[in-house]
Structure formats: C-alpha cells, structure tokens
Enzyme design. Structure first.
Site, PDB file in Angstrom:
ATOM      1  N   GLU A 308     -54.187 112.679 -26.918  1.00 33.20           N
ATOM      2  CA  GLU A 308     -53.717 113.889 -27.619  1.00 33.20           C
ATOM      3  C   GLU A 308     -52.342 113.667 -28.254  1.00 33.20           C
ATOM      4  OE1 GLU A 308     -56.237 117.333 -25.306  1.00 33.20           O
ATOM      5  OE2 GLU A 308     -54.167 117.000 -24.645  1.00 33.20           O
ATOM      6  N   ASP A 382     -63.054 118.589 -19.960  1.00 32.04           N
ATOM      7  CA  ASP A 382     -61.710 119.148 -19.773  1.00 32.04           C
ATOM      8  C   ASP A 382     -61.713 120.420 -18.949  1.00 32.04           C
ATOM      9  OD1 ASP A 382     -58.991 120.035 -22.083  1.00 32.04           O
ATOM     10  OD2 ASP A 382     -59.070 119.457 -19.976  1.00 32.04           O
ATOM     11  N   GLU A 410     -56.883 127.552 -16.983  1.00 30.20           N
ATOM     12  CA  GLU A 410     -56.832 127.481 -18.458  1.00 30.20           C
ATOM     13  C   GLU A 410     -58.151 127.943 -19.068  1.00 30.20           C
ATOM     14  OE1 GLU A 410     -56.026 123.513 -19.788  1.00 30.20           O
ATOM     15  OE2 GLU A 410     -56.444 123.991 -21.884  1.00 30.20           O
ATOM     16  N   HIS A 539     -66.847 124.155 -23.407  1.00 32.23           N
ATOM     17  CA  HIS A 539     -65.851 124.066 -24.480  1.00 32.23           C
ATOM     18  C   HIS A 539     -66.147 125.059 -25.596  1.00 32.23           C
ATOM     19  CE1 HIS A 539     -63.043 122.311 -27.357  1.00 32.23           C
ATOM     20  NE2 HIS A 539     -62.569 121.554 -26.391  1.00 32.23           N
TER      21      HIS A 539
HETATM   22  O1  GCW Z   1     -56.658 120.727 -20.710  1.00 33.88           O
HETATM   23  C1  GCW Z   1     -56.018 120.149 -21.817  1.00 33.88           C
HETATM   24  C2  GCW Z   1     -54.955 121.133 -22.157  1.00 33.88           C
HETATM   25  C3  GCW Z   1     -53.650 120.531 -22.577  1.00 33.88           C
HETATM   26  C4  GCW Z   1     -53.272 119.443 -21.587  1.00 33.88           C
HETATM   27  C5  GCW Z   1     -54.333 118.353 -21.653  1.00 33.88           C
HETATM   28  C6  GCW Z   1     -54.078 117.276 -20.612  1.00 33.88           C
HETATM   29  C7  GCW Z   1     -51.089 118.778 -20.814  1.00 33.88           C
HETATM   30  O2  GCW Z   1     -55.430 122.005 -23.163  1.00 33.88           O
HETATM   31  O3  GCW Z   1     -52.682 121.563 -22.599  1.00 33.88           O
HETATM   32  O4  GCW Z   1     -51.995 118.897 -21.910  1.00 33.88           O
HETATM   33  O5  GCW Z   1     -55.630 118.864 -21.397  1.00 33.88           O
HETATM   34  O6  GCW Z   1     -54.737 117.332 -19.564  1.00 33.88           O
HETATM   35  O7  GCW Z   1     -53.252 116.396 -20.862  1.00 33.88           O
END
Ligand code: GCW
Length: 718
Positions: A308, A382, A410, A539
């Site tokens: 990212e 995620d 989240e 997602h």
């Molecule tokens: O879950 C996602 C999140 C990001 C996070 C990333 C990660 C810290 O949206 O905010 O960044 O993964 O795990 O690095």
C-alpha cells in the site's frame, strides 16, 4: 427495572446520600473495564473472606509491588474489608518466585516456565495459605490476576491446584496510532499516547493500560502505526517511548516500534535504504544500539514494507528476507525480534490479490534470520467479517509465522456495532491446514508446535483510544479481552467461556444476565456477516472510510480496491472463481483442503462465494436458489440484530443505568445500519440479477441511486 421501582431506588439512594449512608454512585463510564472487583455480598464473599485475609509477598521488585497493589485493590474490594501485607497468618496469600525457599517450602520444588505460574491451596502449620508461585515475577503477577479473575467470576478458591504457561511467546497489541494522535481505523477517540506531553507527563491512564493488558497476559505493545513515520525513531520520540516502557516494564509488557524502511533516508540523511548497502546496515545497527541504550528491553521492530505504498526492500530489487534480515542483524545483539508483515499486494499485479502474499513469501521460506517472524493476517484479503484461513499458515515450515488479528472493527461495524470477535478468532485458530495431516491447526502453527519453532507470536490491532470506555463501546472491550485470553492459549481458548468470564467481570456474575448476554455476544459476529457479506462475499464496503456498503463501487484506479472486483455480480450470477477455472487460489492450500474448496458442493456455504462464481439459480443446501438464499440471509442478519435488541432490553434490571442506555442506543444504530446494509446490497444485487425478491423479503426502502449517493466525508478512523 420498572418505572416505580426505579423511582423507589432513586429515593432510597437520595436518602442514603443525604444521611451520608452511601457513597455517591460512581458514574458507570466503562473506564474500569473488567477490573471492577465487585463484592458478592453473600455466602461467596464470606467464604472469600475466610480464604484470603492478608498478603505475604516473598521477594521484592517493581513487579512484585505491582502484584501487591493489585491484590490489595482486588481482595479488599472483593472481601469488602482491608487486605494488606502482614506476616504469614491463617488466610494468607503468599506469592513469589517458585524458586524462592519460602515458596518451595510451601509447595515443594516446582519448575515453572518464565511467564508461567501455579496457584495452590495449602495447609501450613494448620493455617490456610493460598500460594501464587511464578517462573518469574511476571508469572507471579499473571497468577495474581488469575486468582482475582476466579473470585470475580465467583469460582471457589478453597482447593486451588492450577498450573498455567502461555503457549505463545509474543502476545502483542499493534497500535495503528499516528504521531498527531489520530488512530488509523480507530473508533475510540484519539491515540492514548500523548506524544506532545511525554515523557514528562505520565498520567495513571498509562498504568491502567498496563494493568488491563497484564490481566489478560498481553506482554508487548507496538506503539506506532505500521504506516510508520520515521520520526518515531528519532531521539525525542525514543525518549517518549522510553517513558512508556518504564511504566509498562513492571507489568511484563515490552515496547516495540514500527520501523519505516526508508528511515535511513528520511532521518539518517543517506541517499538510499538498500538493505545490502553497508552504510544502510551500519545506520540500522547504530539506531538499534541507540534505542537499546534508552530502552534496554526493547522488543524489536514491526515492519510493513512494499505494501500500500510503504517503502521496502523491493524498491531496491531486494527481497523481503533481505530487508528483514538487515533489521534482524541490527537488533539481534540485543535479543530483539523483527516482525515482518506479509500483508502485501501490488496494484500492478493482475493476479488475484488473495494469492499475492503466498506467491511473494513461500519462495522465501528458510531465508529469514532466526529472530525474524512473519506476521500474517488471519485471511488473505483484509480482516473481513469472514475469510477462509490464510493459505500461508502451514505453507512455510522453515519460517515462524505469527497471527495478526484485527481487534478494532474496521469491517465489522467500527465502534457502534456489537460484534464479539471471539468466534471469529476461534474459527481461524481451529481451522485445520492439513499441512502435516489432520489436526494441523492454525493454532499449532501459531504456538510453534506444528514445525517446532521456538519464536512464536500473535498480534491484535488495538481498538483502544482516549474514550472513557477505552474501546468506543462497553462491548468492544470484550474484543480486547478475548484477544488477550486467546493469545495465552490459542488451541484451547473457548470464545463462549471467555465471553462468560468477561460478562461476569464487566457487568455481573448473575447467570440471569450472563447467559442471555453471552448468547447475544456469540451470535453477533454471524449477524454482521449476514447483513454485510453473507455466503462468502467480501470487501463490499464503501471506499476509504469503509463505513457502510458500497457493492456498486467499480471505478477505483486499483482494480483490487473495487468491491465489484470481489463479487463479480452480473445478470447470470455472483462470486469470485478461485478454482482452477478461475484464479486457482485454492491450489495454495494443502491438497485435502484444496479439493474441498474446489467443489461448490463441498465448500462450506459460509465460504461459497469466496471460491466460486455461481449462477443465481444455483441450488443451495436449503433447497432455495442462490438468489433467494442471498436476499433472505441479508434479512436474517437484520432479524438477528432485532433479537439482540430484545435480549438487551430484557437485561435492564441487571445493568447500571448509564451503560444500559449506551448499549441500547448503539444497538438501535446497529439495527438501522443493518437495514441499510441489507437494503443497499439487495437493491444493488437485484439491479444485476433482475430477479424478483423472494417471498417474505423486505423491499429496499429507497432506490439504489439513493444509497449510491450517500457520502460520509468525516466518518471516523480514516
Ligand atoms: O486493513 C487495511 C486498512 C489500512 C491498514 C492496512 C494494513 C495500516 O484499511 O488502514 O493500514 O490494511 O493492514 O496495513
């Protein structure tokens, strides 16, 4: 509590106050978490009063003093009279190292692992004595919290014969906290680290944080965000971190820091961060030496690299192993570790995102230094409400892997929704990878037994902030609690039993409260799955803040950031084909598992659309079509929240007014947002399928365009 009886209680309380007969009822703001030590007021309290009436520490240290303070606080409150240190007498609690002669005289020679402890009820010259013996002072402290937990849950302490040792070495919180006190994916206020006033100002909050974590066996904390700011490694910030480390040390908690891979450039003035460059290697060694001068028991580094947009070794055409090993060499002389995250996926890689971490890391198996542990999220995308276990677990026998769970919600309703994560954590830990035949559970990968690794760990992304209730809601505290309790013993931890403990300690041990409350907690995560991402969908959240549904989103630059990429819904069907006819992600699992996931008929329906693209007319096990099942499952999720509301309403007589009202209001928000998720999702998927809603399904309240138009520029945590 009915209106009349409420008024009576209020009148009596007012009279008692006027007559000075009762202390002002403390506003129940959740700050005390599960460490409330409420006396029982009856026969159980009387029995406790006989069993434990004085303290007798053996040896002295900051940790033993912390145990003394906690036992004084807890036992005095639980037995409703002062319990203090005195020479051994009848009813003494004697605590210290198992190796101390005075302890050995009471329980015999006992070998205990460093963080382990035993609790024993013994007779000493006719006197009743409760012994807490630790493999280290921290073990003694853990034993003290265990004794207090048993009393808070009204268990007998008359014939104790307990032995406990943590199954996992590193049991950490990861704070995605920024230096400006914002918290990425945080929904409980600001970061509790007041960087601006540290190191000079260290309020009791920091000690209470340490107490809460020690009470559930958490022994480490990463203070800063994995999207790291290199300033965290400069001396002013290291002095601040050192002040926190000094406060946490007596509680057995080590401090770690997220290390920004490009720090040698940003704060070191070098032209490169290439891990094979001698000057870069020297810079990290010097930096590590500097940190350990300030924090002698510094735990080590956590690293998010080449993910990212974060910098990393691949920027220099080096591997993750070469990057991790450079940092590992820097901290190794000090006994430090490097936790290197496997959360990687590249926007310019057309491959299924769920496959990319496996493809990047499996070829590196065995190339990492002994003090490197690879940190892997529970699922391959995620932190979704449900994901099949990450295929990396069990696929890297030569490399220790640690679990990364997300405690902050989240993708599970953020602060407002009640979703107890114990069932999610348990489901993942008990999953069988089949990598060494049946019984090769993820828990056995994590605790090191599957491949005989000494370095083991589990991390949870914290849900903690400056809100008085620490976690954004009272029930979110249960997710911090269950993470710690599961980290101690991943293989045997039981989500329901832990919920029972937590509910009893946080509210009341009265089974008329605990049983319904735990029933509600145990169904809450599945409710979120059903009203957000049923049947293996994943997602589907709105962009950026991830607050609310966005299944229609398909215009983001990175394909793998678009919900449409994940559901692939069209007029014919829905789901992501990860079998051989699609991305073939199933082949990353052991053959026995891959075979199950390759066939819709043997794929658990909870994971169906994670692995398969199926026609809307596909026949589910219920006999309904996939389309009908999808719509009705969304509706079931809403019905589950309605049931949660009814359960909570029935518990009013057992809960203080403040916290009862808070949860009542939050459940109402959750109900509205579950309806929102259902209606927006059904409206969108119906726009793709063109099919009529099944009988009994509620029609969306608004047209699809209404949901698509919703904007939340200031949703929290983003
Ligand atoms: O879950 C996602 C999140 C990001 C996070 C990333 C990660 C810290 O949206 O905010 O960044 O993964 O795990 O690095």
């Amino acid at each position: 509590m009915g209106r009349l009886s409420q008024a009576m209680v209020g009148l009596v309380a007012a009279l008692a106050l006027v007559l000075g007969l009762a202390p002002a009822a403390q506003a129940e703001d959740g700050y005390d978490l599960w460490l409330r030590y409420q006396p029982e007021g009856g026969a159980v309290e009387t029995a406790y009063r006989r069993a434990v009436s004085s303290l007798h520490p053996v040896g002295d240290s900051a940790t033993i003093r912390a145990a003394t303070a906690e036992l004084e606080r807890g036992l005095s409150s639980l037995t409703a009279r002062a319990v203090t240190t005195r020479p051994i007498a009848d009813g003494a609690v004697v605590y210290g190292l198992a190796s101390a002669p005075e302890i050995a005289a009471l329980i015999g020679q006992t070998t205990i692992a460093p963080e382990g402890y035993v609790l024993r009820s013994v007779r000493d010259n006719g006197r009743r004595v409760t012994v807490i013996a630790g493999g280290s002072d921290t073990g003694v402290l853990y034993g003290a919290f265990d004794l207090l937990r048993r009393m808070q849950t009204r268990q007998s302490i008359d014939d104790l014969n307990i032995a406990e040792t943590p199954a996992v070495h590193l049991r950490l919180l990861n704070h995605w906290d920024n230096l400006d006190r914002s918290v990425e994916r945080g929904y409980a206020g600001q970061s509790i680290w007041d960087w601006h006033t540290l190191p000079g100002f260290t309020p009791g909050l920091y000690t209470d944080y340490a107490r809460a974590n020690a009470s559930i066996g958490i022994n480490g904390t990463v203070l800063n965000n994995v999207n790291a700011n290199a300033l965290s490694l400069t001396e002013p910030y290291l002095l601040k971190a050192a002040a926190l480390a000094d406060i946490f040390r007596p509680y057995g908690i080590k401090v770690y820091l997220s290390a920004r891979f490009s720090a040698p450039i940003e704060i070191g003035g070098l032209a490169t961060a290439d891990p094979l460059d001698p000057a870069v290697q020297a810079w990290w060694k010097a930096k590590a030496d500097e940190i350990y001068r300030l924090i002698p028991d510094f735990g080590g580094f956590l690293v998010k690299a080449n993910s990212e947009g974060q910098p990393g070794p691949q920027d220099y055409h080096r591997t993750h192993a070469e990057g991790a090993n450079m940092l590992a060499d820097a901290v190794a002389p000090h006994g430090g570790v490097v936790m290197w995250r496997a959360f990687v996926y590249a926007h310019d890689n057309p491959e299924d995102r769920a496959k990319q971490a496996f493809d990047d890391f499996v070829p590196l198996d065995g190339q990492f230094r002994d003090n490197v542990i690879v940190q892997v999220k529970n699922g391959a995308i995620d932190f979704q409400p449900r994901e099949p276990f990450h295929p990396l677990f069990g696929a890297m026998p030569k490399t220790p892997l640690m679990m990364e769970f997300q405690i902050t919600k989240e993708y599970l309703g953020q602060a407002t929704h009640l979703a107890y994560l114990g069932p999610l954590f348990e489901e993942v830990l008990r999953a069988d990878t089949h990598q060494r035949g049946p019984g090769s559970t993820v828990a056995k990968v994590i605790d090191g037994r599957l491949f005989n690794h000494r370095l083991t760990g589990i991390a949870g992304v914290a849900n903690i902030g400056t809100d008085r209730n620490w976690s954004g809601s009272d029930f979110n505290q249960a997710n911090w609690y269950v993470f710690g309790r599961m980290a101690w013993d991943p293989e045997h931890a039981d989500a329901a039993a832990i919920a029972r403990e937590w509910a009893a300690m946080t509210f009341t041990p009265d089974p008329r409260f605990v049983e319904p409350a735990v029933g509600m907690m145990m169904r809450s995560r599945e409710a979120v799955v059903d009203y957000m991402t049923p049947l293996g969908l994943h997602h589907l959240m709105a962009t950026g803040h991830h607050y609310g549904p966005g299944p229609w989103v398909s215009d983001l630059a990175r394909p793998e950031w678009n919900p449409a990429y994940y559901h692939q819904a069209d007029v014919a069907g829905i789901g992501f084909d990860r079998t051989a006819s699609g991305s073939d992600a199933v082949s990353q699992y052991a053959p026995e598992i891959a075979r199950l996931f390759a066939d819709p008929a043997t794929t658990p329906e909870a994971d169906l659309l994670w692995f398969h693209h199926l026609p809307w007319t596909y026949r589910m096990r219920s006999g309904r079509t996939l389309w009908d099942e999808l719509v009705l499952t969304y509706g079931h999720g809403v019905d589950e929240v309605t049931a949660m509301q009814a359960t909570w309403a029935s518990l009013e007589d057992f809960v203080d007014r403040e916290r009862f009202a808070d949860t009542t209001q939050l459940l109402a928000i959750q109900h509205d947002e579950a309806v929102w998720w259902r209606d927006a999702s059904v409206a969108y998927f119906q726009s793709r399928s063109g099919l009529p809603l099944p009988a009994g399904a509620a029609a969306p309240a608004h047209p699809l365009s209404w949901y698509e138009a919703l904007q939340f520029p200031y949703a929290p945590g983003h």
